[in-house]
Design a protein around this motif. Structure first.
Motif, PDB file in Angstrom:
ATOM      1  N   THR A  23       0.827  -1.200   0.000  1.00  0.00           N
ATOM      2  CA  THR A  23       0.000   0.000   0.000  1.00  0.00           C
ATOM      3  C   THR A  23       0.867   1.258   0.000  1.00  0.00           C
ATOM      4  O   THR A  23       2.011   1.252   0.429  1.00  0.00           O
ATOM      5  N   GLY A  24       0.293   2.327  -0.530  1.00  0.00           N
ATOM      6  CA  GLY A  24       1.011   3.598  -0.602  1.00  0.00           C
ATOM      7  C   GLY A  24       1.101   4.102  -2.036  1.00  0.00           C
ATOM      8  O   GLY A  24       0.392   3.645  -2.938  1.00  0.00           O
ATOM      9  N   ASP A  25       1.988   5.068  -2.255  1.00  0.00           N
ATOM     10  CA  ASP A  25       2.161   5.695  -3.569  1.00  0.00           C
ATOM     11  C   ASP A  25       3.382   5.118  -4.267  1.00  0.00           C
ATOM     12  O   ASP A  25       4.456   4.987  -3.675  1.00  0.00           O
ATOM     13  N   ILE A  43      -2.162   3.013  -3.918  1.00  0.00           N
ATOM     14  CA  ILE A  43      -2.755   1.756  -3.471  1.00  0.00           C
ATOM     15  C   ILE A  43      -3.117   1.879  -1.998  1.00  0.00           C
ATOM     16  O   ILE A  43      -2.285   2.255  -1.169  1.00  0.00           O
ATOM     17  N   THR A  44      -4.369   1.594  -1.682  1.00  0.00           N
ATOM     18  CA  THR A  44      -4.840   1.656  -0.302  1.00  0.00           C
ATOM     19  C   THR A  44      -5.397   0.300   0.106  1.00  0.00           C
ATOM     20  O   THR A  44      -5.866  -0.477  -0.728  1.00  0.00           O
ATOM     21  N   GLY A  45      -5.326   0.004   1.420  1.00  0.00           N
ATOM     22  CA  GLY A  45      -5.780  -1.292   1.897  1.00  0.00           C
ATOM     23  C   GLY A  45      -7.091  -1.213   2.630  1.00  0.00           C
ATOM     24  O   GLY A  45      -7.321  -0.304   3.436  1.00  0.00           O
ATOM     25  N   ILE A  46      -7.986  -2.145   2.315  1.00  0.00           N
ATOM     26  CA  ILE A  46      -9.239  -2.290   3.046  1.00  0.00           C
ATOM     27  C   ILE A  46      -9.342  -3.761   3.419  1.00  0.00           C
ATOM     28  O   ILE A  46      -9.728  -4.602   2.611  1.00  0.00           O
ATOM     29  N   GLY A  47      -8.963  -4.099   4.636  1.00  0.00           N
ATOM     30  CA  GLY A  47      -8.933  -5.503   5.035  1.00  0.00           C
ATOM     31  C   GLY A  47      -7.956  -6.282   4.188  1.00  0.00           C
ATOM     32  O   GLY A  47      -6.800  -5.900   4.025  1.00  0.00           O
ATOM     33  N   ASP A  48      -8.433  -7.407   3.667  1.00  0.00           N
ATOM     34  CA  ASP A  48      -7.566  -8.233   2.824  1.00  0.00           C
ATOM     35  C   ASP A  48      -7.603  -7.819   1.360  1.00  0.00           C
ATOM     36  O   ASP A  48      -6.901  -8.408   0.529  1.00  0.00           O
ATOM     37  N   SER A  49      -8.437  -6.870   1.020  1.00  0.00           N
ATOM     38  CA  SER A  49      -8.516  -6.418  -0.372  1.00  0.00           C
ATOM     39  C   SER A  49      -7.945  -5.007  -0.498  1.00  0.00           C
ATOM     40  O   SER A  49      -7.835  -4.271   0.472  1.00  0.00           O
TER      41      SER A  49
END
Length: 463
Positions: A23-25, A43-49
């Protein structure tokens, strides 16, 4: 006609459980045939997705959603199906190395990193440096019809002489006297070349731009033509000037024949990528060629063609601005629902997309341009005329416009009319690889010497 946007579709990433945090830029620099394009994946994280969006800062395209991604055994893979794009690279701590960007069967290396990247410096070697070997004056003149003042620069070869003069007419969009765009100053380079070769040049800021007054947003090409007529009146007051001609680029190449066909004070006309076909046809051709050059799928190209045909026909047939907006809104809403990819690739909410399109299509300039057919005006031009087209121009394609211009000039019976297609040149008359507008900013050359010489030599032949 000059703005280009990189469009990509929505991406919801799916990521297997993995020790490293992706995750990140992520920043990358894509280099394609002289083009340098910065890309940023968020890219950002939401749980496992995960979810991701993409910026293309050099094209003012921000927060664009993408299509699909996966991370397996350190290998990151992202695809954009509609544009035939695939990116693959190996994750290594704060870098993605061995990265490859593929599109349309071609592959280009592009690594990603956590740190922002900068483009290499692109020079403009043709831009002249002071002191110039000629005179330069800042001038102001008045369009008495519309009650506005226009600010410009007059360059004269040397003191004590008398010269032919060229008035430079810019392309579409509010531009300054140098026709500055994409980091280039085409009219500065052209004016310098012509003046060094014994031709006086007047170039001026568009109304509402630079030092000129007036409102650009509500004006049409017909209004800009009256600004050119004001420039002619100004030059007629200068004792150094013996003949006056017009040199117009793109939309300016449409305006120059308008003025030249009705003014006995115009001694010659030069069209640089000036259109010969109706605005509707030109915009449809332009959209198809640029879409393909940017990697759009044939399905999207075909759908866009059908939608453009429909909305442009509404503009052609409509007589009332209020009903036109309503008709365009209904037509575009139906098209958006039948072609959800069309909206998805812009990254806009549906209603925002529709409103933006309606505003553009119903503007005074666009409605006038879609309806205007330059051929009847070209058929009335009797003064010497030179029309130059670029072989790789995707905005005013040489194939269709060459025939239209030649056909119109044949009707005029003009015995001193020349139409030429110059090899390998794009819409800005740069030596180009593909002709795509995405190349404009990254090509060092501002104006092909071949084109510059064609213009100056032809003007000097006119007596």
């Amino acid at each position: 006609m000059k703005k280009v946007t990189l469009t990509l579709a929505i991406l919801v990433t799916s990521l297997s459980a993995y020790a490293q945090d992706i995750t990140g830029d992520w920043y990358g620099l894509l280099k394609v045939q002289g083009l340098q394009l910065r890309l940023v994946f968020h890219i950002t994280g939401i749980g496992d997705s995960l979810k991701a969006s993409l910026d293309s800062p050099d094209q003012n395209a921000l927060g664009i959603p993408v299509t699909s991604t996966s991370l397996e055994n350190d290998v990151l893979k992202m695809t954009v199906t509609n544009l035939a794009i695939e990116y693959t690279g190996t994750l290594d701590k704060d870098s993605i190395v061995g990265g490859t960007f593929k599109q349309g069967g071609q592959s280009f290396p592009m690594n990603l990193s956590r740190a922002p990247v900068e483009k290499g410096v692109t020079t403009r070697p043709q831009e002249p440096k002071k002191p110039y070997p000629y005179r330069e004056e800042e001038v102001i003149f008045t369009n008495t019809k519309d009650k506005i003042t226009l600010a410009g620069t007059l360059t004269l070869p040397k003191e004590g002489g008398r010269y032919p003069a060229a008035i430079l007419i810019t392309g579409s969009g509010p531009q300054n006297r140098d026709e500055e765009l994409m980091g280039h100053k085409p009219f500065l380079v052209l004016a310098d070349h012509l003046t060094r070769n014994g031709i006086a040049v007047l170039r001026f800021d568009d109304r509402g731009a630079g030092g000129s007054t007036g409102t650009f947003a509500t004006a049409t090409s017909a209004d800009f033509a009256t600004d050119v007529e004001a420039a002619i009146e100004f030059l007629k007051s200068r004792e150094e000037i013996i003949r006056i001609g017009l040199v117009g680029h793109s939309e300016g190449g449409l305006i120059a024949p308008m003025v030249g066909s009705r003014s006995t004070d115009v001694n010659f006309v030069v069209m640089l990528a000036g259109p010969g076909v109706r605005g509707k046809e030109l915009l449809i051709q332009q959209a198809e060629l640029i879409g393909r050059a940017m990697g759009m799928s044939e399905e999207l190209v075909r759908n866009a063609h059908a939608i453009n045909e429909g909305v442009f026909d509404l503009v052609l047939k409509s007589e009332r601005p209020d009903s036109l907006r309503s008709q365009l809104t209904s037509s575009l809403r139906k098209a958006a629902r039948e072609n959800p990819q069309m909206v998805a690739q812009t990254g806009m909410p549906e209603e925002t997309f529709i409103t933006a399109q309606v505003n553009q299509l119903s503007s005074p300039w666009m409605t006038w341009f879609i309806r205007y057919d330059p051929a009847p005006t070209l058929a009335k031009v009797t003064c010497p005329l030179l029309a130059l087209l670029g072989e790789k121009d995707l905005q005013v394609p040489a194939s269709s416009n060459l025939k239209a211009i030649q056909g119109a000039l044949q009707k005029s019976g003009n015995k001193n009319a020349t139409v030429k297609v110059l090899p390998n040149l794009n819409h800005l008359f740069q030596e180009a690889q593909t002709g795509s507008p995405a190349e404009y900013a990254t090509i060092e050359q501002t104006f092909s010497p071949l084109a510059l010489n064609e213009i100056s030599e032809w003007i000097l032949m006119q007596k």
